[in-house]
Write a protein that holds these residues in place. Structure first.
Motif, PDB file in Angstrom:
ATOM      1  N   ARG A  79       0.846  -1.196   0.000  1.00  0.00           N
ATOM      2  CA  ARG A  79       0.000   0.000   0.000  1.00  0.00           C
ATOM      3  C   ARG A  79       0.877   1.239   0.000  1.00  0.00           C
ATOM      4  NH1 ARG A  79      -5.432  -0.943   2.234  1.00  0.00           N
ATOM      5  NH2 ARG A  79      -5.610  -3.161   2.588  1.00  0.00           N
ATOM      6  N   ALA A  80       0.447   2.253  -0.739  1.00  0.00           N
ATOM      7  CA  ALA A  80       1.184   3.516  -0.773  1.00  0.00           C
ATOM      8  C   ALA A  80       0.185   4.648  -0.944  1.00  0.00           C
ATOM      9  CB  ALA A  80       2.178   3.522  -1.919  1.00  0.00           C
ATOM     10  N   ALA A  81       0.484   5.785  -0.353  1.00  0.00           N
ATOM     11  CA  ALA A  81      -0.357   6.971  -0.504  1.00  0.00           C
ATOM     12  C   ALA A  81       0.541   8.185  -0.664  1.00  0.00           C
ATOM     13  CB  ALA A  81      -1.264   7.137   0.699  1.00  0.00           C
ATOM     14  N   ILE A  82       0.206   9.022  -1.635  1.00  0.00           N
ATOM     15  CA  ILE A  82       0.960  10.246  -1.888  1.00  0.00           C
ATOM     16  C   ILE A  82      -0.037  11.392  -1.962  1.00  0.00           C
ATOM     17  CG2 ILE A  82       2.477  11.450  -3.496  1.00  0.00           C
ATOM     18  CD1 ILE A  82       3.346   8.672  -4.507  1.00  0.00           C
ATOM     19  N   ASP A  83       0.182  12.438  -1.193  1.00  0.00           N
ATOM     20  CA  ASP A  83      -0.690  13.616  -1.211  1.00  0.00           C
ATOM     21  C   ASP A  83       0.179  14.829  -1.484  1.00  0.00           C
ATOM     22  OD1 ASP A  83      -2.593  15.522  -0.937  1.00  0.00           O
ATOM     23  OD2 ASP A  83      -3.124  15.052   1.130  1.00  0.00           O
ATOM     24  N   LEU A  84      -0.015  15.449  -2.645  1.00  0.00           N
ATOM     25  CA  LEU A  84       0.778  16.607  -3.033  1.00  0.00           C
ATOM     26  C   LEU A  84       0.021  17.915  -2.845  1.00  0.00           C
ATOM     27  CD1 LEU A  84       2.300  15.167  -6.316  1.00  0.00           C
ATOM     28  CD2 LEU A  84       3.341  15.257  -4.048  1.00  0.00           C
ATOM     29  N   GLY A  85      -1.145  17.866  -2.238  1.00  0.00           N
ATOM     30  CA  GLY A  85      -1.936  19.070  -2.046  1.00  0.00           C
ATOM     31  C   GLY A  85      -2.956  19.250  -3.152  1.00  0.00           C
ATOM     32  N   ILE A  86      -2.514  19.211  -4.385  1.00  0.00           N
ATOM     33  CA  ILE A  86      -3.415  19.348  -5.530  1.00  0.00           C
ATOM     34  C   ILE A  86      -3.914  17.980  -5.971  1.00  0.00           C
ATOM     35  CG2 ILE A  86      -3.562  20.060  -7.947  1.00  0.00           C
ATOM     36  CD1 ILE A  86      -1.460  22.177  -7.305  1.00  0.00           C
ATOM     37  N   LEU A  87      -3.043  16.985  -5.909  1.00  0.00           N
ATOM     38  CA  LEU A  87      -3.364  15.637  -6.363  1.00  0.00           C
ATOM     39  C   LEU A  87      -2.961  14.641  -5.285  1.00  0.00           C
ATOM     40  CD1 LEU A  87      -4.070  13.625  -8.726  1.00  0.00           C
ATOM     41  CD2 LEU A  87      -1.646  13.692  -9.269  1.00  0.00           C
ATOM     42  N   ALA A  88      -3.854  13.738  -4.973  1.00  0.00           N
ATOM     43  CA  ALA A  88      -3.546  12.680  -4.014  1.00  0.00           C
ATOM     44  C   ALA A  88      -3.737  11.343  -4.715  1.00  0.00           C
ATOM     45  CB  ALA A  88      -4.445  12.772  -2.800  1.00  0.00           C
ATOM     46  N   VAL A  89      -2.802  10.434  -4.509  1.00  0.00           N
ATOM     47  CA  VAL A  89      -2.874   9.113  -5.136  1.00  0.00           C
ATOM     48  C   VAL A  89      -2.713   8.059  -4.053  1.00  0.00           C
ATOM     49  CG1 VAL A  89      -1.811   7.554  -6.797  1.00  0.00           C
ATOM     50  CG2 VAL A  89      -1.904   9.993  -7.283  1.00  0.00           C
ATOM     51  N   SER A  90      -3.625   7.117  -4.039  1.00  0.00           N
ATOM     52  CA  SER A  90      -3.557   5.987  -3.126  1.00  0.00           C
ATOM     53  C   SER A  90      -3.464   4.727  -3.976  1.00  0.00           C
ATOM     54  CB  SER A  90      -4.805   5.950  -2.247  1.00  0.00           C
ATOM     55  OG  SER A  90      -4.793   4.820  -1.436  1.00  0.00           O
ATOM     56  N   VAL A  91      -2.447   3.917  -3.742  1.00  0.00           N
ATOM     57  CA  VAL A  91      -2.208   2.733  -4.568  1.00  0.00           C
ATOM     58  C   VAL A  91      -2.212   1.496  -3.679  1.00  0.00           C
ATOM     59  CG1 VAL A  91      -0.603   1.600  -6.141  1.00  0.00           C
ATOM     60  CG2 VAL A  91      -0.812   4.088  -6.172  1.00  0.00           C
ATOM     61  N   LEU A  92      -2.980   0.486  -4.094  1.00  0.00           N
ATOM     62  CA  LEU A  92      -3.012  -0.812  -3.426  1.00  0.00           C
ATOM     63  C   LEU A  92      -2.686  -1.868  -4.476  1.00  0.00           C
ATOM     64  CD1 LEU A  92      -3.714  -2.850  -1.194  1.00  0.00           C
ATOM     65  CD2 LEU A  92      -6.083  -2.667  -1.927  1.00  0.00           C
TER      66      LEU A  92
END
Length: 68
Positions: free
Chosen positions: A46-59
């Motif tokens: 599992r990974a989650a990235i939040d850049l403020g404008i775009l957030a991506v959650s990957v499973l």
């Protein structure tokens, strides 16, 4: 109070109100499932990235039987 000060005050209050009550920003969600349906213990990353404008959650999941 002068007209200019009143206008600045109203604009400030409006901006503050919009910042507080704005709807939550949309989040991107990407999910990749590659395990077998019968596998009771799939391996997961599992990974989650939040850049403020775009957030991506990957499973990412995979079967233990496929990994061997």
């Amino acid at each position: 109070m002068s007209r200019r000060k009143r206008l600045v005050l109203v604009a400030g209050v409006t901006a503050l109100t919009l910042a507080i009550v704005r709807p939550p920003r949309p989040h991107a969600d990407l999910e990749i499932l590659t395990h077998r349906a019968g596998d009771s213990a799939p391996q997961q990353v599992r990974a989650a990235i939040d850049l403020g404008i775009l957030a991506v959650s990957v499973l990412v999941t995979w079967s233990r039987q496929i990994a061997r």
